[in-house]
Design a protein around this motif. Structure first.
Motif, short mmCIF file in Angstrom:
data_model
loop_
_atom_site.label_atom_id
_atom_site.label_comp_id
_atom_site.label_asym_id
_atom_site.label_seq_id
_atom_site.Cartn_x
_atom_site.Cartn_y
_atom_site.Cartn_z
N LEU A 61 3.07 13.08 -2.14
CA LEU A 61 3.63 13.87 -3.24
C LEU A 61 2.63 14.92 -3.71
O LEU A 61 2.99 16.07 -3.96
CB LEU A 61 4.05 12.96 -4.40
N SER A 62 1.38 14.53 -3.81
CA SER A 62 0.34 15.46 -4.23
C SER A 62 0.18 16.60 -3.23
O SER A 62 0.11 17.78 -3.61
CB SER A 62 -0.98 14.72 -4.40
N ASP A 63 0.14 16.27 -1.95
CA ASP A 63 0.02 17.29 -0.91
C ASP A 63 1.22 18.22 -0.89
O ASP A 63 1.09 19.44 -0.72
CB ASP A 63 -0.15 16.65 0.47
N ALA A 64 2.41 17.66 -1.08
CA ALA A 64 3.63 18.49 -1.11
C ALA A 64 3.60 19.45 -2.29
O ALA A 64 3.99 20.61 -2.15
CB ALA A 64 4.87 17.60 -1.17
N ASP A 65 3.14 18.98 -3.43
CA ASP A 65 3.07 19.83 -4.61
C ASP A 65 2.15 21.03 -4.37
O ASP A 65 2.52 22.17 -4.63
CB ASP A 65 2.59 19.01 -5.81
N VAL A 66 0.99 20.77 -3.83
CA VAL A 66 0.04 21.85 -3.53
C VAL A 66 0.64 22.81 -2.50
O VAL A 66 0.61 24.03 -2.69
CB VAL A 66 -1.31 21.29 -3.02
N PHE A 67 1.21 22.26 -1.44
CA PHE A 67 1.79 23.09 -0.38
C PHE A 67 2.89 24.00 -0.92
O PHE A 67 2.89 25.21 -0.68
CB PHE A 67 2.34 22.20 0.74
N GLN A 111 0.82 -1.21 0.00
CA GLN A 111 0.00 0.00 0.00
C GLN A 111 0.86 1.27 0.00
O GLN A 111 0.32 2.37 0.09
CB GLN A 111 -0.92 0.01 1.23
N TYR A 112 2.15 1.11 -0.10
CA TYR A 112 3.05 2.26 -0.03
C TYR A 112 2.80 3.23 -1.18
O TYR A 112 2.85 4.44 -0.99
CB TYR A 112 4.52 1.79 -0.04
N ASP A 113 2.51 2.72 -2.36
CA ASP A 113 2.28 3.59 -3.52
C ASP A 113 1.15 4.58 -3.27
O ASP A 113 1.23 5.74 -3.69
CB ASP A 113 2.00 2.77 -4.78
N SER A 114 0.11 4.15 -2.57
CA SER A 114 -1.00 5.05 -2.26
C SER A 114 -0.56 6.15 -1.32
O SER A 114 -0.91 7.32 -1.50
CB SER A 114 -2.15 4.27 -1.62
N LEU A 115 0.22 5.79 -0.31
CA LEU A 115 0.75 6.78 0.63
C LEU A 115 1.67 7.76 -0.09
O LEU A 115 1.57 8.97 0.09
CB LEU A 115 1.50 6.10 1.77
N GLU A 116 2.55 7.21 -0.92
CA GLU A 116 3.49 8.05 -1.65
C GLU A 116 2.76 9.04 -2.55
O GLU A 116 3.07 10.24 -2.54
CB GLU A 116 4.43 7.18 -2.50
N GLU A 117 1.77 8.58 -3.27
CA GLU A 117 1.00 9.44 -4.17
C GLU A 117 0.32 10.57 -3.41
O GLU A 117 0.36 11.74 -3.83
CB GLU A 117 -0.04 8.61 -4.93
N LEU A 118 -0.27 10.26 -2.28
CA LEU A 118 -0.93 11.26 -1.45
C LEU A 118 0.08 12.29 -0.93
O LEU A 118 -0.17 13.50 -0.99
CB LEU A 118 -1.65 10.58 -0.28
#
Length: 104
Positions: free
Chosen positions: A23-29, A14-21
């Motif tokens: 990375l997406s949050d970091a991009d927005v931030f 399930q790491y890919d799901s955590l990673e995607e979340l």
């Protein structure tokens, strides 16, 4: 610890799901932060801030994520903080230089 949770997520695939979340949050931030700070700071001050943020991300990634995530996170961080604001920093830097040295 958080690192143990990450290792468990890797184990149960399930790491890919955590990673995607993350990375997406970091991009927005970082996009929001860069838009706000680039107009408030002098170019040299902003670059110094970016350098500090990148160092923070390296430390955070080393402590929490799988090695491949760090490359992705640094790419997002650099893109949002530096690449997207490059022209603004250059324009502001030239404008400040001209105003400071009264070049016409």
């Amino acid at each position: 610890t958080i690192r143990s949770i990450v290792e468990l997520l890797v184990y149960i695939t399930q790491y890919d799901s955590l990673e995607e979340l993350c990375l997406s949050d970091a991009d927005v931030f970082y996009r929001e932060e860069s838009c706000r700070l680039v107009s408030l700071m002098a170019p040299a001050e902003y670059v110094h801030h970016c350098h500090g943020r990148i160092k923070e991300e390296i430390s955070r990634c080393q402590a929490l994520f799988q090695p491949a995530t760090m490359l992705k996170m640094l790419d997002i961080t650099r893109n949002a903080l530096v690449k997207l604001q490059c022209s603004t920093m250059l324009e502001k830097g030239v404008h400040d230089f001209v105003a400071e040295h009264r070049v016409q």
